[in-house]
Design a protein around this motif. Sequence first.
Motif, mmCIF file in Angstrom:
data_model
loop_
_atom_site.group_PDB
_atom_site.id
_atom_site.type_symbol
_atom_site.label_atom_id
_atom_site.label_comp_id
_atom_site.label_asym_id
_atom_site.label_seq_id
_atom_site.Cartn_x
_atom_site.Cartn_y
_atom_site.Cartn_z
ATOM 1 N N UNK A 1 0.804 -1.234 0.000
ATOM 2 C CA UNK A 1 0.000 0.000 0.000
ATOM 3 C C UNK A 1 0.832 1.276 0.000
ATOM 4 N N UNK A 2 1.957 1.275 0.686
ATOM 5 C CA UNK A 2 2.773 2.486 0.755
ATOM 6 C C UNK A 2 3.572 2.759 -0.516
ATOM 7 N N UNK A 3 3.614 1.792 -1.417
ATOM 8 C CA UNK A 3 4.375 1.964 -2.658
ATOM 9 C C UNK A 3 3.491 1.895 -3.898
ATOM 10 N N UNK A 4 2.168 1.956 -3.713
ATOM 11 C CA UNK A 4 1.243 1.792 -4.838
ATOM 12 C C UNK A 4 0.285 2.967 -4.963
ATOM 13 N N UNK A 5 -0.084 3.251 -6.182
ATOM 14 C CA UNK A 5 -1.055 4.291 -6.497
ATOM 15 C C UNK A 5 -2.178 3.633 -7.296
ATOM 16 N N UNK A 6 -3.407 3.836 -6.850
ATOM 17 C CA UNK A 6 -4.576 3.306 -7.554
ATOM 18 C C UNK A 6 -5.148 4.434 -8.402
ATOM 19 N N UNK A 7 -5.503 4.119 -9.650
ATOM 20 C CA UNK A 7 -6.145 5.127 -10.495
ATOM 21 C C UNK A 7 -7.437 4.570 -11.068
ATOM 22 N N UNK A 8 -8.404 5.454 -11.246
ATOM 23 C CA UNK A 8 -9.689 5.120 -11.852
ATOM 24 C C UNK A 8 -10.049 6.289 -12.759
ATOM 25 N N UNK A 9 -10.279 6.006 -14.034
ATOM 26 C CA UNK A 9 -10.554 7.040 -15.018
ATOM 27 C C UNK A 9 -11.734 6.608 -15.867
ATOM 28 N N UNK A 10 -12.642 7.535 -16.145
ATOM 29 C CA UNK A 10 -13.719 7.227 -17.065
ATOM 30 C C UNK A 10 -15.079 7.555 -16.495
ATOM 31 N N UNK A 11 -16.059 6.825 -16.940
ATOM 32 C CA UNK A 11 -17.454 7.065 -16.602
ATOM 33 C C UNK A 11 -17.774 6.493 -15.221
ATOM 34 N N UNK A 12 -17.318 7.220 -14.175
ATOM 35 C CA UNK A 12 -17.551 6.798 -12.796
ATOM 36 C C UNK A 12 -17.421 8.032 -11.907
ATOM 37 N N UNK A 13 -18.215 8.080 -10.866
ATOM 38 C CA UNK A 13 -18.073 9.183 -9.916
ATOM 39 C C UNK A 13 -16.972 8.840 -8.925
ATOM 40 N N UNK A 14 -16.433 9.858 -8.295
ATOM 41 C CA UNK A 14 -15.383 9.631 -7.283
ATOM 42 C C UNK A 14 -15.921 8.778 -6.145
ATOM 43 N N UNK A 15 -17.142 9.033 -5.721
ATOM 44 C CA UNK A 15 -17.734 8.261 -4.628
ATOM 45 C C UNK A 15 -17.871 6.792 -4.989
ATOM 46 N N UNK A 16 -18.337 6.503 -6.204
ATOM 47 C CA UNK A 16 -18.492 5.113 -6.636
ATOM 48 C C UNK A 16 -17.143 4.415 -6.741
ATOM 49 N N UNK A 17 -16.143 5.138 -7.228
ATOM 50 C CA UNK A 17 -14.805 4.552 -7.336
ATOM 51 C C UNK A 17 -14.230 4.251 -5.956
ATOM 52 N N UNK A 18 -14.389 5.178 -5.026
ATOM 53 C CA UNK A 18 -13.874 4.966 -3.660
ATOM 54 C C UNK A 18 -14.563 3.800 -2.971
ATOM 55 N N UNK A 19 -15.835 3.593 -3.251
ATOM 56 C CA UNK A 19 -16.551 2.438 -2.699
ATOM 57 C C UNK A 19 -15.899 1.121 -3.135
ATOM 58 N N UNK A 20 -15.494 1.064 -4.387
ATOM 59 C CA UNK A 20 -14.907 -0.151 -4.946
ATOM 60 C C UNK A 20 -13.478 -0.382 -4.460
ATOM 61 N N UNK A 21 -12.742 0.720 -4.271
ATOM 62 C CA UNK A 21 -11.349 0.609 -3.870
ATOM 63 C C UNK A 21 -11.303 0.184 -2.424
#
Length: 181
Positions: free
Chosen positions: A161-181
């Motif tokens: 976790x301290x060495x990784x970056x998660x990205x989400x791009x496209x047709x999704x809201x920030x809230x929905x993406x955070x729910x999945x992450x």
Amino acid sequence: LPRLALGVITRRGAGSETLEQAGVASLTLDVMKRGAGTRDALALARTVEEMGASLSASAGWDSASVGVAGLSEDSARLFDVLADVVHRPRFDAGEVARARAEQLASFEQEKDESQALAGKQLARLLYGGHRYGVSADGEPTSVAKLDARALRAFHARLFTPDQSIVYVVGDVTAAAALEQV
């Protein structure tokens, strides 16, 4: 069509390998696509194909990345595939052996490519005994020694976790993406 791309990028890659394990990053990322979670290589490929999605994994000198992309309507399944590949790669012995054999065959093929030979020689001249003096894919002697245990150990050091970056791009809201992450 509404699309979604998501993935994980690490802050380390092939440059963090030892000379003795040169090529472990490249081989690890290759094998991560060959089975994860409950899915073997064929089942994982079939899952991705059924969604009309794509799965990628690669290692550079300073980072490694795993990504999936597909239709946003498949977001739950895309997140599931990404989670399996990043957190639960199988590293099945047969897949490791197959990927290692493919890499070794690639080294043999490079012997006939003057540009590849010149690039390797230049790296040796510029960097000498430093890790950058050897191809990011390693050398035949180092890759031949790599097994599932070595790939699992490298994966455990790389995907933290301290060495990784998660990205989400496209047709999704920030809230929905955070729910999945």
